[in-house]
Design a protein around this motif. Structure first.
Motif, PDB file in Angstrom:
ATOM      1  N   VAL A   1       0.837  -1.206   0.000  1.00  0.00           N
ATOM      2  CA  VAL A   1       0.000   0.000   0.000  1.00  0.00           C
ATOM      3  C   VAL A   1       0.870   1.252   0.000  1.00  0.00           C
ATOM      4  CG1 VAL A   1      -1.853   1.228   1.197  1.00  0.00           C
ATOM      5  CG2 VAL A   1      -1.744  -1.276   1.302  1.00  0.00           C
ATOM      6  N   LYS A   2       0.558   2.185  -0.905  1.00  0.00           N
ATOM      7  CA  LYS A   2       1.295   3.448  -0.968  1.00  0.00           C
ATOM      8  C   LYS A   2       0.917   4.346   0.203  1.00  0.00           C
ATOM      9  CE  LYS A   2       2.473   3.952  -5.836  1.00  0.00           C
ATOM     10  NZ  LYS A   2       2.394   4.828  -7.023  1.00  0.00           N
ATOM     11  N   LYS A   3       1.835   5.194   0.571  1.00  0.00           N
ATOM     12  CA  LYS A   3       1.607   6.110   1.684  1.00  0.00           C
ATOM     13  C   LYS A   3       0.402   7.008   1.387  1.00  0.00           C
ATOM     14  CE  LYS A   3       3.929   9.445   4.655  1.00  0.00           C
ATOM     15  NZ  LYS A   3       5.159  10.223   4.918  1.00  0.00           N
TER      16      LYS A   3
ATOM     17  N   PHE B   1      -2.698   5.872   1.515  1.00  0.00           N
ATOM     18  CA  PHE B   1      -3.848   5.038   1.141  1.00  0.00           C
ATOM     19  C   PHE B   1      -4.017   3.838   2.088  1.00  0.00           C
ATOM     20  CE2 PHE B   1      -2.367   7.111  -2.766  1.00  0.00           C
ATOM     21  CZ  PHE B   1      -3.526   7.768  -3.145  1.00  0.00           C
ATOM     22  N   GLU B   2      -3.396   3.931   3.272  1.00  0.00           N
ATOM     23  CA  GLU B   2      -3.454   2.817   4.217  1.00  0.00           C
ATOM     24  C   GLU B   2      -4.883   2.475   4.644  1.00  0.00           C
ATOM     25  OE1 GLU B   2       0.498   4.940   4.619  1.00  0.00           O
ATOM     26  OE2 GLU B   2      -1.629   5.545   4.565  1.00  0.00           O
TER      27      GLU B   2
ATOM     28  N   THR C   1      -7.646   3.280   2.740  1.00  0.00           N
ATOM     29  CA  THR C   1      -8.539   3.134   1.577  1.00  0.00           C
ATOM     30  C   THR C   1      -8.873   1.661   1.382  1.00  0.00           C
ATOM     31  OG1 THR C   1      -7.562   5.085   0.521  1.00  0.00           O
ATOM     32  CG2 THR C   1      -8.779   3.567  -0.902  1.00  0.00           C
TER      33      THR C   1
ATOM     34  N   LEU D   1      -8.180  -0.960  -3.533  1.00  0.00           N
ATOM     35  CA  LEU D   1      -6.919  -0.459  -4.093  1.00  0.00           C
ATOM     36  C   LEU D   1      -6.655  -1.046  -5.472  1.00  0.00           C
ATOM     37  CD1 LEU D   1      -4.694  -0.957  -0.917  1.00  0.00           C
ATOM     38  CD2 LEU D   1      -5.698   1.199  -1.701  1.00  0.00           C
ATOM     39  N   ASN D   2      -5.890  -0.292  -6.290  1.00  0.00           N
ATOM     40  CA  ASN D   2      -5.426  -0.861  -7.553  1.00  0.00           C
ATOM     41  C   ASN D   2      -4.175  -1.689  -7.296  1.00  0.00           C
ATOM     42  OD1 ASN D   2      -3.220   0.929  -7.389  1.00  0.00           O
ATOM     43  ND2 ASN D   2      -4.224   2.462  -8.678  1.00  0.00           N
TER      44      ASN D   2
ATOM     45  N   ARG E   1      -1.229  -1.160  -7.810  1.00  0.00           N
ATOM     46  CA  ARG E   1      -0.064  -0.380  -7.361  1.00  0.00           C
ATOM     47  C   ARG E   1      -0.229   0.131  -5.934  1.00  0.00           C
ATOM     48  NH1 ARG E   1      -1.443   0.846 -12.309  1.00  0.00           N
ATOM     49  NH2 ARG E   1      -2.623   2.682 -11.673  1.00  0.00           N
TER      50      ARG E   1
ATOM     51  N   SER F   1      -2.702   2.085  -4.782  1.00  0.00           N
ATOM     52  CA  SER F   1      -3.313   3.413  -4.700  1.00  0.00           C
ATOM     53  C   SER F   1      -4.826   3.301  -4.844  1.00  0.00           C
ATOM     54  CB  SER F   1      -2.769   4.326  -5.806  1.00  0.00           C
ATOM     55  OG  SER F   1      -1.381   4.503  -5.677  1.00  0.00           O
ATOM     56  N   GLN F   2      -5.498   4.428  -4.640  1.00  0.00           N
ATOM     57  CA  GLN F   2      -6.949   4.479  -4.773  1.00  0.00           C
ATOM     58  C   GLN F   2      -7.355   4.299  -6.232  1.00  0.00           C
ATOM     59  OE1 GLN F   2      -8.799   7.836  -2.803  1.00  0.00           O
ATOM     60  NE2 GLN F   2     -10.422   7.932  -4.316  1.00  0.00           N
TER      61      GLN F   2
ATOM     62  N   THR G   1      -9.612   4.890  -9.607  1.00  0.00           N
ATOM     63  CA  THR G   1     -10.289   6.048 -10.172  1.00  0.00           C
ATOM     64  C   THR G   1     -11.728   5.689 -10.507  1.00  0.00           C
ATOM     65  OG1 THR G   1      -9.685   5.501 -12.457  1.00  0.00           O
ATOM     66  CG2 THR G   1      -8.128   6.855 -11.202  1.00  0.00           C
TER      67      THR G   1
END
Length: 299
Positions: free
Chosen positions: A202-204, A206-207, A209, A212-213, A215, A217-218, A220
């Motif tokens: 998980v990217k910073k 988006f912990e 969210t 996730l995709n 990658r 991230s959130q 779209t």
């Protein structure tokens, strides 16, 4: 001040004083940006404080050749809001759109899916991939809770209150509401969380969210549209559908099974019951059932 400065101030007003979401602010701003583009293309040099009704009419006439009546009405509404802001802030004494009529659009009833069509759509998801489990959980949440696509992609893990049987949803204008969530939808979200999401880097930021995709991230809104349209193509569904179709189907199926409009209004997050009445189409068969069930002279 030029158009750009006024637009930025207007955006700040919408965000701070009216508490609107980024998506809503972007939509309002797009209408004003479109007017600016028209002025630039036609070499009309006029400030937002001096523009006249005649110039606005020219713009609307130009737009009418490109978009349908519903889109025209939305653009006019967006521009009225911008110039109302200028009047409110005493930059102008009048709104140049005050006497401009909005085109009649009628009541457009969105497509809806039957329960069988929704089952077929969800069953077409390829569960052999990690994205498949996620997509099933997302579509079950859209249909099971009647969410808007923006509400789905912004859903947080901290918004899940499964013990109480609710989701906390942040809707239009950042207004929050609690929506009931069924056991089946809970099961698919839990399955995605425990078997797929836990293995994503998980990217910073988006912990919290939920969806996730790959990658980390959130997702779209456009990605959700694509997922649903690809599934519709896969099952040869001859309907134009979107994430909103599942929301409309949620409301329609509740209504057909006896739910009252007020309850549906609260779950959908509509401010006015009138919106719910337009949104949920009442077919004649259902009205006949209501009449024969509840009217004192039914026999």
């Amino acid at each position: 001040m030029n158009w750009t400065t006024f637009i930025k101030n207007y955006q700040s007003y919408l965000r701070i004083e009216r508490g609107l979401s980024k998506n809503t602010i972007d939509n309002y701003s797009f209408d004003v940006d479109r007017l600016c583009l028209f002025l630039e293309q036609n070499q009309i040099q006029v400030s937002p404080l001096k523009i006249t009704e005649e110039t606005i009419q020219q713009f609307i006439y130009s737009v009418s050749k490109q978009v349908n009546a519903r889109s025209q009405a939305r653009i006019i509404s967006g521009l009225k809001s911008f110039f109302n802001y200028l009047v409110f802030e005493d930059y102008r004494s009048d709104n140049p759109l005050e006497l401009i009529e909005t085109p009649k659009t009628g009541r457009k009833l969105p497509d809806t899916l039957s329960v069988a069509e929704i089952d077929t759509l969800i069953n077409a998801i390829d569960l052999s991939s990690n994205e498949g489990e996620r997509n099933r959980a997302m579509l079950e949440t859209l249909y099971g809770c009647g969410l808007r696509v923006s509400e789905l992609v912004n859903l947080k893990i901290s918004d899940l209150f499964f013990d109480e049987g609710f989701l906390k949803v942040t809707g239009k204008g950042n207004k929050q509401r609690f929506v009931p969530i069924g056991h089946l939808t809970q099961k698919y979200i839990q399955l995605y969380k425990e078997t797929i999401r836990t293995h994503i880097a998980v990217k910073k930021g988006f912990e919290d969210t939920l969806f996730l995709n790959r990658r980390g991230s959130q997702l779209t809104r456009a990605m959700i549209f694509t997922i649903i349209k690809d599934l519709a193509t896969k099952i040869n569904l001859n309907k134009t559908i979107s994430p909103h179709t599942l929301r409309h189907s949620f409301a329609t199926h509740l209504l057909e099974n006896g739910a009252d409009l007020r309850s549906i209004q609260l779950m959908l997050g509509h401010e006015s019951i009138t919106t719910t009445e337009i949104y949920v189409h009442l077919d004649r068969r259902f009205l006949t059932v209501v009449m024969n069930t509840y009217h004192p002279r039914k026999d």
